[in-house]
Every structure is written in C-alpha cells, then in structure tokens.
Scaffold this active site. Structure first.
Site, PDB file in Angstrom:
ATOM      1  N   ARG A  74      47.099  64.188  32.812  1.00 29.48           N
ATOM      2  CA  ARG A  74      47.698  62.905  33.200  1.00 29.48           C
ATOM      3  C   ARG A  74      46.940  62.246  34.343  1.00 29.48           C
ATOM      4  O   ARG A  74      46.852  61.023  34.405  1.00 29.48           O
ATOM      5  CB  ARG A  74      49.163  63.099  33.581  1.00 29.48           C
ATOM      6  CG  ARG A  74      50.015  63.301  32.355  1.00 29.48           C
ATOM      7  CD  ARG A  74      51.468  63.506  32.691  1.00 29.48           C
ATOM      8  NE  ARG A  74      52.245  63.487  31.455  1.00 29.48           N
ATOM      9  CZ  ARG A  74      53.509  63.842  31.368  1.00 29.48           C
ATOM     10  NH1 ARG A  74      54.155  64.244  32.442  1.00 29.48           N
ATOM     11  NH2 ARG A  74      54.136  63.784  30.217  1.00 29.48           N
ATOM     12  N   LYS A 111      65.140  67.022  13.804  1.00 29.26           N
ATOM     13  CA  LYS A 111      66.394  66.423  13.339  1.00 29.26           C
ATOM     14  C   LYS A 111      66.273  64.965  12.914  1.00 29.26           C
ATOM     15  O   LYS A 111      65.575  64.177  13.554  1.00 29.26           O
ATOM     16  CB  LYS A 111      67.434  66.495  14.459  1.00 29.26           C
ATOM     17  CG  LYS A 111      67.888  67.901  14.742  1.00 29.26           C
ATOM     18  CD  LYS A 111      68.859  67.908  15.892  1.00 29.26           C
ATOM     19  CE  LYS A 111      69.495  69.276  16.051  1.00 29.26           C
ATOM     20  NZ  LYS A 111      70.370  69.308  17.224  1.00 29.26           N
ATOM     21  N   GLY A 155      56.198  64.399  21.853  1.00 24.14           N
ATOM     22  CA  GLY A 155      55.801  65.520  22.697  1.00 24.14           C
ATOM     23  C   GLY A 155      55.294  66.720  21.920  1.00 24.14           C
ATOM     24  O   GLY A 155      54.208  67.245  22.183  1.00 24.14           O
ATOM     25  N   GLY A 211      58.835  60.247  24.989  1.00 24.76           N
ATOM     26  CA  GLY A 211      59.991  59.359  24.823  1.00 24.76           C
ATOM     27  C   GLY A 211      59.583  57.907  24.685  1.00 24.76           C
ATOM     28  O   GLY A 211      60.143  57.162  23.873  1.00 24.76           O
TER      29      GLY A 211
END
Ligand code: ADP
Ligand code: MG
Length: 405
Positions: free
Chosen positions: A46, A206, A362, A385
């Site tokens: 990062r 999911k 992720g 996200g």
C-alpha cells in the site's frame, strides 16, 4: 440509476497546473493501513502504491502533507502510530519523511508552515480522532486549513464518507491521485463503455454479499459466470440436490429472479457443469467430481470441475472485457484451488490477447497474488470493499467529493 462519478467527470492530479502545486502545501489522503507485526511492516504494497503520486508532487516542488488511518485505534495509542510508515516511506523515497506529533493542532500547524518545497510530512493516524469517522465538519475544516490543495489517493477508503476522505474536499481544490484515478478510470470505463463481449465472473462465498454486484452487472454484461459457494443457491433454486454445500435458503427467490432477468435481457447465465465434492472445506482431498445434478446428499461442493474449466475457456475465449470478483472455490485449501487458478490463467491469457481484465475483492486479489499472476491482469483493484461498492454502481463518497472537471 444515476451514473456514479468517475474519472471522466472529476479532476485528477494531472489537471493541476504548475502554479497550483509549486510551493503549495498539498494534503494527500493515502491508504497506509499496512499490516504490522511487533511494530514491523509485514507488507508495504500500500505504501508503494502511493509513491507515483508522492513523487509527482515532490518533482513539482509541492510541500507534501500525507494523511492516513492505521488500524482501529481507540484514542492516541503508540501502537497505532504511523511511525513505522514514516520510516519505510523515507527509505522508499530516499529522503526524510517527518512524522508530525499529531493530526491537527498548533504544533502540526507550525510544522507544516515551516515546510520547504519538496518536503514531506506524515500526519499522525487520522483515526486517533473519533471526529474522522463521523466526518465532523469542524475536524474536516481544521485538516483542510493545513493545506492549499487536496489529493485523494486512498481508493480503499473511498467508500467511506470520513473527514479526511470527503469532508476536507469541501474546503480545497480536490483531485484524484494516480492510484485512485486508475481505479475509477479502468473500472468506470469497463462498466460504462465496455468493449464487448463483456463477461463478469462472480464467485465467493455468498449470494447475499454480492446481491448489489449481481444486480448491477446483469444489466451490463453479455455473459455472467457464477462460481464459488454461491453456485449452490442457484442450483437449489432450480430444484437440484446440493448436499451439504453452502446454501442460502432465503435467497432462492432472488436467485430465480436473477436467472429470469438474465433470460429477459439475453444475458448468458453460466453455471458450472461439474463440481468437486468433499466431506469438508478442510478435507485433504475431494471425494469425487460429479455432475451438478448428482451432488451426493452427504458431501459439499468445494470447487468447479474440469468440464467447467473447459466451458469457461470457451465462454471467455473471445471476451474483450472481463470483471472478476470472488474465487471459484475454497482456494485457501490447495486441494480445492484449481478452479480459481484456472480462471486466473485464462484471464492472464486474455490480457495477453488485448482484453481488459479486472479483478477486485479482498480474497480474489489475495488468490491472484498468491498464484503470482497479479501482474498479468489489466487491473488488480487495491480496495476490497470500495471495489465491490463501485461494481454495485454505488457512488463512492470519496470520489463524489472531488472537484468537477
Ligand atoms: P472476495 O473477498 O474476493 O469478494 P468473498 O469474500 O465473497 O470474495 O469469498 C471468498 C471466500 O469464498 C473464500 O474464503 C472461499 O473459501 C469461499 N468459497 C469459495 N467457494 C466456496 C464453496 N464452494 N464453499 C464454501 N466457501 C467457498
Ligand atoms: Mg472477502
């Protein structure tokens, strides 16, 4: 719905004139939320990702003031200090990066007013102040008062309306840094004006966590491939036996609706042909590979099988744009990683043939990185996200807050 703000509508760092940068204090919101172990940075990806923006500003004689969060601090705690980041950044830049004693306040103000062109100061952890996550207007104003220009390069936090990602932009000329710009440019173009055939591959655990992505993409793609744990909710919705597989019984109607919508829209809805079945996700081997209509009642589906991989080679063979989110199987277990690896390899091949390939999420990004294939994609999104919300077609507050072109 309305088109979310993208690179096409917002100012970026390259739109700033020399006068807007030279000798100016430029506040850069970066994502330096790096993993730490015993005070040592275990992965500096990062930090490296923000270097192009920082170097660009230094080269143009700006005074660079960096801001980031780190972890989830409860107040000003030494273990959430950005000190390790200042040290690593100094090494990477080959110049001193001064760590400010705080985020705002008199000491910080005098420090930044003493900066010279090309100096770099790193503010302390913005989340030392609860006002940050509340997007407190007074805190945002105090942050803004440190600088004359604002650059947001923190894509991973752009889906949060915080003081340093959104509030601060009200007070200053606000532009996208290189990292944030690339994210919204590549993904924005793919969503708004894709080269076709446009294929989305949505896997992961999911259906419930991907409803927004599925609904948004089904209106845009030519083909939609379903993988991962969510396969079984779609199979059960068609009346098939799924054994002990992951299934969401309260999403069967949604699954039917999505398949109906695909049919109405002429979108090819691609479910697997065969499945690896095992006793558990931690089993050392699969018990069998079965047709999707023959899943044994006492076993669970853990990966897609070889017939499916062949089918995906066809489905993706002429694709010009591919968005992939969510692993095809339980890739953390080497015995069940083949489907995910195969998709990564097919996409790497598509990239080599000129297709735009994007991977976000992720776990998906972790999978591609662990397979050493990350550099074989057009774009690997840095924000878990944030990339999901972008793919859902939602407006990211950190992008919305930037100045219009
Ligand atoms: P991303 O983080 O890329 O958005 P998700 O978080 O939605 O992806 O899903 C990743 C998880 O899905 C992984 O931990 C993986 O093990 C799990 N998964 C994939 N296939 C299955 C399956 N058949 N059964 C259970 N879990 C699965
Ligand atoms: Mg995940």
């Amino acid at each position: 719905g309305p088109m979310p703000a993208t690179a096409l509508s917002k100012r970026s760092i390259e739109d700033l004139s020399q006068d807007e940068l030279a000798n100016k204090r430029v506040l850069v919101r970066a994502d330096f939320n790096v993993p730490l172990k015993d005070g040592q940075i275990t992965d500096d990806t990062r930090i490296r990702a923000t270097l192009p923006t920082i170097r660009y500003l230094i080269d143009r004689n700006a005074k660079v003031i960096l801001a980031s969060h780190l972890g989830r601090p409860k107040g000003k705690s030494p273990e959430t200090s950005l000190a390790p980041v200042a040290k690593r950044l100094s090494e990477l830049l080959g110049r001193e990066v001064k760590l400010a004693p705080d985020v705002i306040g008199d000491e910080v103000t005098s420090l930044v007013h003493g900066m010279k062109a090309g100096d770099v100061v790193l503010l302390e952890n913005v989340r030392w102040y609860p006002e940050e996550e509340k997007n407190d207007p007074e805190f945002a104003k105090q942050l803004a008062e440190l600088a004359e220009v604002y650059v947001n390069d923190a894509f991973g936090t752009a889906h949060r309306a915080h003081a340093s990602t959104a509030g601060v932009a009200k007070h200053l000329p606000a532009v996208a840094g290189f990292l944030l710009h690339k994210e919204i440019d590549v993904m924005g173009k793919a969503l708004e004006a894709p080269e076709r055939p446009f294929v989305a591959i949505i896997g992961g655990s999911k259906v419930s966590s991907k409803i927004g992505v599925l609904k948004n993409l089904i209106d845009k793609v030519d083909r939609l491939v379903i993988g991962g744990g969510m396969i079984f909710t779609f199979l059960k919705a068609q009346g098939l036996e799924v054994g002990k597989s992951l299934v969401e019984d309260d999403k069967l109607d949604l699954a039917r609706d999505l398949m109906k919508r695909a049919k109405e829209k002429g979108v090819e809805f691609v479910l697997p042909l065969d499945i690896l079945v095992a006793k558990s996700i931690t089993s050392e081997v699969a018990e069998d590979t079965v047709d999707i209509a023959a899943i044994p009642a006492d076993l669970m589906g853990v990966d897609v099988g070889p017939l499916t991989i062949d089918r995906l080679k066809q489905v993706l063979g002429d694709a010009k744009t591919v968005i992939w989110n969510g692993p095809m199987g339980v890739f953390e277990n080497p015995a069940f990683a083949e489907g995910t690896r195969a998709v990564a390899q097919i996409l790497a091949d598509r990239t080599a043939h000129g297709a735009i390939t994007i991977v976000g999420g992720g776990d998906s990004v972790a999978a591609v990185e662990s397979m050493g294939l990350a550099d074989k994609f057009t774009h690997v999104s840095t924000g878990g996200g944030a990339s999901l919300e972008f793919l859902e077609g939602l407006e990211l507050p950190g992008v919305a807050a930037l100045s219009a072109k």
